[in-house]
Scaffold this motif. Structure first.
Motif, PDB file in Angstrom:
ATOM      1  N   UNK A   1       0.662  -1.199  -0.123  1.00 43.91           N
ATOM      2  CA  UNK A   1       0.017  -0.017  -0.078  1.00 43.91           C
ATOM      3  C   UNK A   1       0.713   1.291   0.079  1.00 43.91           C
ATOM      4  N   UNK A   2       1.960   1.263   0.725  1.00 41.28           N
ATOM      5  CA  UNK A   2       2.972   2.444   0.536  1.00 41.28           C
ATOM      6  C   UNK A   2       4.184   2.280  -0.160  1.00 41.28           C
ATOM      7  N   UNK A   3       4.270   1.162  -0.881  1.00 37.93           N
ATOM      8  CA  UNK A   3       5.473   1.068  -1.672  1.00 37.93           C
ATOM      9  C   UNK A   3       5.367   2.117  -3.004  1.00 37.93           C
ATOM     10  N   UNK A   4       4.370   2.118  -3.355  1.00 41.51           N
ATOM     11  CA  UNK A   4       4.049   3.223  -4.570  1.00 41.51           C
ATOM     12  C   UNK A   4       4.694   4.660  -4.229  1.00 41.51           C
ATOM     13  N   UNK A   5       4.329   4.982  -2.950  1.00 41.02           N
ATOM     14  CA  UNK A   5       4.722   6.420  -2.585  1.00 41.02           C
ATOM     15  C   UNK A   5       6.267   6.448  -2.171  1.00 41.02           C
ATOM     16  N   UNK A   6       6.881   5.147  -1.609  1.00 42.66           N
ATOM     17  CA  UNK A   6       8.206   5.271  -1.515  1.00 42.66           C
ATOM     18  C   UNK A   6       8.839   5.073  -2.721  1.00 42.66           C
ATOM     19  N   UNK A   7       8.453   4.318  -3.675  1.00 38.68           N
ATOM     20  CA  UNK A   7       9.087   4.178  -5.317  1.00 38.68           C
ATOM     21  C   UNK A   7       8.929   5.573  -6.089  1.00 38.68           C
ATOM     22  N   UNK A   8       8.040   6.322  -5.810  1.00 36.95           N
ATOM     23  CA  UNK A   8       8.100   7.519  -6.436  1.00 36.95           C
ATOM     24  C   UNK A   8       9.058   8.598  -5.915  1.00 36.95           C
ATOM     25  N   UNK A   9       9.490   8.429  -4.910  1.00 39.22           N
ATOM     26  CA  UNK A   9      10.327   9.254  -4.208  1.00 39.22           C
ATOM     27  C   UNK A   9      11.644   9.430  -5.202  1.00 39.22           C
ATOM     28  N   UNK A  10      12.482  10.231  -5.041  1.00 38.55           N
ATOM     29  CA  UNK A  10      13.931  10.453  -5.744  1.00 38.55           C
ATOM     30  C   UNK A  10      14.739   9.797  -4.690  1.00 38.55           C
ATOM     31  N   UNK A  11      15.755   8.951  -5.366  1.00 37.34           N
ATOM     32  CA  UNK A  11      16.797   8.784  -4.276  1.00 37.34           C
ATOM     33  C   UNK A  11      16.368   7.042  -3.982  1.00 37.34           C
ATOM     34  N   UNK A  12      15.322   6.601  -4.107  1.00 39.51           N
ATOM     35  CA  UNK A  12      15.129   5.232  -3.874  1.00 39.51           C
ATOM     36  C   UNK A  12      15.427   4.420  -5.165  1.00 39.51           C
ATOM     37  N   UNK A  13      16.490   3.691  -5.075  1.00 29.78           N
ATOM     38  CA  UNK A  13      17.170   3.031  -6.437  1.00 29.78           C
ATOM     39  C   UNK A  13      16.744   1.625  -6.580  1.00 29.78           C
ATOM     40  N   UNK A  14      16.299   1.047  -5.222  1.00 30.62           N
ATOM     41  CA  UNK A  14      16.093  -0.562  -5.486  1.00 30.62           C
ATOM     42  C   UNK A  14      15.170  -1.109  -4.402  1.00 30.62           C
ATOM     43  N   UNK A  15      14.617  -2.356  -4.667  1.00 34.01           N
ATOM     44  CA  UNK A  15      13.753  -2.886  -3.736  1.00 34.01           C
ATOM     45  C   UNK A  15      14.403  -4.193  -3.401  1.00 34.01           C
ATOM     46  N   UNK A  16      14.350  -4.816  -2.267  1.00 29.49           N
ATOM     47  CA  UNK A  16      14.738  -5.956  -1.728  1.00 29.49           C
ATOM     48  C   UNK A  16      13.703  -6.605  -1.026  1.00 29.49           C
ATOM     49  N   UNK A  17      13.111  -7.875  -1.688  1.00 27.58           N
ATOM     50  CA  UNK A  17      12.026  -8.381  -1.160  1.00 27.58           C
ATOM     51  C   UNK A  17      12.193  -9.756  -0.238  1.00 27.58           C
ATOM     52  N   UNK A  18      11.671  -9.873   0.900  1.00 23.64           N
ATOM     53  CA  UNK A  18      11.906 -11.161   1.600  1.00 23.64           C
ATOM     54  C   UNK A  18      10.379 -11.727   1.833  1.00 23.64           C
ATOM     55  N   UNK A  19      10.319 -12.997   1.233  1.00 24.68           N
ATOM     56  CA  UNK A  19       8.849 -13.511   1.483  1.00 24.68           C
ATOM     57  C   UNK A  19       8.776 -13.763   2.973  1.00 24.68           C
ATOM     58  N   UNK A  20       9.457 -14.088   3.803  1.00 24.81           N
ATOM     59  CA  UNK A  20       9.124 -14.036   5.232  1.00 24.81           C
ATOM     60  C   UNK A  20       8.532 -13.095   5.649  1.00 24.81           C
ATOM     61  N   UNK A  21       8.754 -11.836   5.394  1.00 29.47           N
ATOM     62  CA  UNK A  21       8.285 -10.553   5.850  1.00 29.47           C
ATOM     63  C   UNK A  21       6.785 -10.213   5.121  1.00 29.47           C
ATOM     64  N   UNK A  22       6.611 -10.401   3.835  1.00 25.21           N
ATOM     65  CA  UNK A  22       5.489  -9.977   3.269  1.00 25.21           C
ATOM     66  C   UNK A  22       4.663 -11.239   2.394  1.00 25.21           C
ATOM     67  N   UNK A  23       4.972 -12.400   2.095  1.00 30.45           N
ATOM     68  CA  UNK A  23       4.367 -13.568   1.860  1.00 30.45           C
ATOM     69  C   UNK A  23       4.470 -13.260   0.260  1.00 30.45           C
ATOM     70  N   UNK A  24       4.029 -14.139  -0.633  1.00 32.18           N
ATOM     71  CA  UNK A  24       4.214 -14.378  -1.900  1.00 32.18           C
ATOM     72  C   UNK A  24       3.369 -13.303  -2.691  1.00 32.18           C
ATOM     73  N   UNK A  25       2.098 -13.300  -2.285  1.00 28.08           N
ATOM     74  CA  UNK A  25       1.199 -12.307  -3.062  1.00 28.08           C
ATOM     75  C   UNK A  25       1.546 -10.712  -2.915  1.00 28.08           C
ATOM     76  N   UNK A  26       1.803 -10.376  -1.808  1.00 31.74           N
ATOM     77  CA  UNK A  26       2.112  -9.116  -1.704  1.00 31.74           C
ATOM     78  C   UNK A  26       3.735  -8.724  -2.241  1.00 31.74           C
ATOM     79  N   UNK A  27       4.610 -10.017  -2.089  1.00 27.54           N
ATOM     80  CA  UNK A  27       5.808  -9.664  -2.843  1.00 27.54           C
ATOM     81  C   UNK A  27       5.765  -9.648  -4.420  1.00 27.54           C
ATOM     82  N   UNK A  28       4.743 -10.237  -5.041  1.00 29.88           N
ATOM     83  CA  UNK A  28       4.494 -10.070  -6.274  1.00 29.88           C
ATOM     84  C   UNK A  28       3.924  -8.572  -6.890  1.00 29.88           C
ATOM     85  N   UNK A  29       2.996  -8.119  -5.633  1.00 33.87           N
ATOM     86  CA  UNK A  29       2.775  -6.833  -6.017  1.00 33.87           C
ATOM     87  C   UNK A  29       3.882  -5.614  -6.097  1.00 33.87           C
TER      88      UNK A  29
END
Length: 76
Positions: free
Chosen positions: A8-36
Motif C-alpha cells: 500500500x505504501x510502496x508506490x509512495x516510496x518508489x516515486x520518491x527520488x533517491x530510492x534506487x531498488x527494492x529487496x523483497x523477503x517472502x518471510x516478511x510479506x508473503x508471495x502475493x504481496x511480494x508479487x505486488x
C-alpha cells in the motif's frame, strides 16, 4: 538505509527520488504481496533483489518470483 513497507505504501516510496531498488523477503510479506511490490518496482523502473533464505520451498518461490519479474537483477 533500509525501509520496511507494504504494497500500500510502496508506490509512495518508489516515486520518491533517491530510492534506487527494492529487496523483497517472502518471510516478511508473503508471495502475493511480494508479487505486488515486484510489479511496482517494474513500473517505477527500479532494481529488484530477491532475498532467498529458509526452506527449499521458500527458496523456489523466491526464484520463481525473480524470474517472472523484469525488474529482478539478482537473487541473494
Amino acid at each position: 538505509g533500509d525501509l520496511l513497507v507494504d504494497d500500500f505504501s510502496a508506490g509512495n516510496v518508489a516515486s520518491r527520488e533517491g530510492c534506487a531498488g527494492v529487496i523483497i523477503s517472502l518471510y516478511l510479506c508473503g508471495l502475493t504481496e511480494a508479487h505486488s511490490i515486484a510489479g511496482l518496482a517494474d513500473t517505477y523502473e527500479m532494481e529488484l533483489a530477491r532475498h532467498c533464505w529458509g526452506s527449499a520451498l521458500s527458496f523456489m518461490a523466491g526464484v520463481t518470483l525473480a524470474f517472472t519479474n523484469a525488474a529482478a537483477i539478482i537473487i541473494e
